[in-house]
Design a protein around this motif. Structure first.
Motif, mmCIF file in Angstrom:
data_model
loop_
_atom_site.group_PDB
_atom_site.id
_atom_site.type_symbol
_atom_site.label_atom_id
_atom_site.label_comp_id
_atom_site.label_asym_id
_atom_site.label_seq_id
_atom_site.Cartn_x
_atom_site.Cartn_y
_atom_site.Cartn_z
ATOM 1 N N SER A 73 9.330 42.992 -55.856
ATOM 2 C CA SER A 73 9.263 41.530 -55.980
ATOM 3 C C SER A 73 10.645 40.932 -55.818
ATOM 4 N N GLU A 75 12.639 37.175 -56.879
ATOM 5 C CA GLU A 75 12.486 35.990 -57.711
ATOM 6 C C GLU A 75 13.650 35.045 -57.454
ATOM 7 N N ASN A 76 13.339 33.766 -57.462
ATOM 8 C CA ASN A 76 14.395 32.768 -57.356
ATOM 9 C C ASN A 76 14.270 31.793 -58.517
ATOM 10 N N TYR A 83 11.768 31.395 -63.446
ATOM 11 C CA TYR A 83 11.758 32.254 -62.267
ATOM 12 C C TYR A 83 10.441 32.107 -61.526
ATOM 13 N N ASN A 84 10.517 31.943 -60.222
ATOM 14 C CA ASN A 84 9.345 31.933 -59.363
ATOM 15 C C ASN A 84 9.259 33.276 -58.674
ATOM 16 N N VAL A 85 8.149 33.987 -58.868
ATOM 17 C CA VAL A 85 7.997 35.339 -58.345
ATOM 18 C C VAL A 85 7.445 35.297 -56.938
ATOM 19 N N LYS A 86 8.067 36.101 -56.056
ATOM 20 C CA LYS A 86 7.579 36.273 -54.684
ATOM 21 C C LYS A 86 7.362 37.753 -54.448
ATOM 22 N N CYS A 96 17.369 34.266 -53.441
ATOM 23 C CA CYS A 96 16.894 35.255 -54.412
ATOM 24 C C CYS A 96 17.946 35.450 -55.500
#
Length: 304
Positions: A73, A75-76, A83-86, A96
């Motif tokens: 993953s 996160e930014n 934190y927004n998870v990608k 990131c």
């Protein structure tokens, strides 16, 4: 490691070079049998200069120790401070701030079919090995915050060269493969030239199957010079003789042929009258370009 900017002579391309002669490898290059220095195992607090360095380090560490890694993953830090998870395996590190890298055998496979006896094979073993890196604004770099080194499956560094993560054909090697292909060199001999260059089959950074797949893809997508022009000329001639003759073809962005379809006037008329049932046979024939020929077959009132 062997760089890909080595100057190859005609003998190396043909595979006739004596492996004991020194001019097959530049003198300023390390020999293929040179012992590489093992990387220091990851530890909490280890720092890196960039996002790419973290990935490159763990990728090479996995190769040396016999496992494959994946980007679990990214996160930014959003405007709200959360934190927004990608969960993605791609992307750059410009936005990131936290990165998780894990073993590809992480997780557990869940079979969703009806027949458990036909469950798909999986390599997942719920492996917990991973590292987590966070961006440190004060140090303007990346720091490891979590490290788990233990794997729950056997590790064999000697098998790393068979793993998909570490099999790679560089642009220079691709050029050599395709040069040999145009010269009519069989794929087995084509691959053997790299064993001579790297000092043994075990040192080649890709497999013979990878070489075969590259050549097959090239044959499938790229016709020889003049082949397509001759075929198009023939189709135009057929359409001039038969007003109901129809043809169409698709090409890629680089102009190579993807597929082609044609039908004569007599066939189109027969389809209008007897087109209730037709059959397709994509295994009828494959030529050197690995393009299947698919005839469309029907039956008229004469059983023809």
């Amino acid at each position: 490691m062997i760089r890909d900017d080595l100057i190859e002579d005609d003998n190396v391309l043909r595979g006739d070079q004596n492996p004991n002669e020194s001019n097959s490898i530049s003198l300023d290059e390390p020999t293929p049998t040179a012992v590489e220095e093992p990387l220091v195992p990851p530890s909490v607090g280890m720092t890196f200069g960039s996002y790419e360095e973290v990935i490159s380090y763990y990728h090479e560490f996995g190769r040396q120790n016999g496992f494959q890694m994946k980007i679990r993953s990214r996160e930014n830090l959003g405007k709200s401070g959360c934190y927004n998870v990608k969960e993605t395996d791609s992307g750059n590190g410009n936005d990131c701030t936290r990165l998780r890298l894990a073993c590809t055998r992480e997780g557990k496979f869940i079979f969703r079919g009806k027949d458990p006896s036909k469950a798909a094979r999986t390599q997942r073993t719920s492996c917990k090995a991973k590292i987590t890196a966070s961006f440190d604004k004060n140090a303007s770099g990346w720091k490891l915050t979590t490290v788990i080194l233990e794997h729950n499956h056997p590790l064999d560094p000697s098998n790393s060269r068979f793993m998909s993560n570490y099999r790679f054909i560089s642009p220079h090697n691709k050029e050599i493969i395709m040069t040999n292909e145009r010269a009519g060199v069989p794929i087995s001999r084509n691959y053997a030239t790299f064993a001579v260059r790297y000092g043994g089959f075990g040192a080649v950074p890709f497999s013979e199957k990878d070489c075969r797949n590259l050549v097959s893809k090239h044959r499938r997508l790229c016709l020889q010079e003049g082949d397509f022009a001759a075929m198009e000329k023939h189709l135009i001639k057929m359409s001039s003789k038969d007003k109901d003759f129809y043809y169409m073809y698709d090409t890629n962005d680089d102009g190579t042929l993807k597929n082609i379809f044609w039908a004569g006037g007599r066939c189109r008329a027969a389809y209008r009258d007897f087109g209730d049932v037709v059959s397709f046979d994509t295994t009828y024939l494959r030529n050197r370009y690995r393009m299947p020929f698919c005839p469309i077959i029907g039956v008229n009132h004469h059983n023809q």
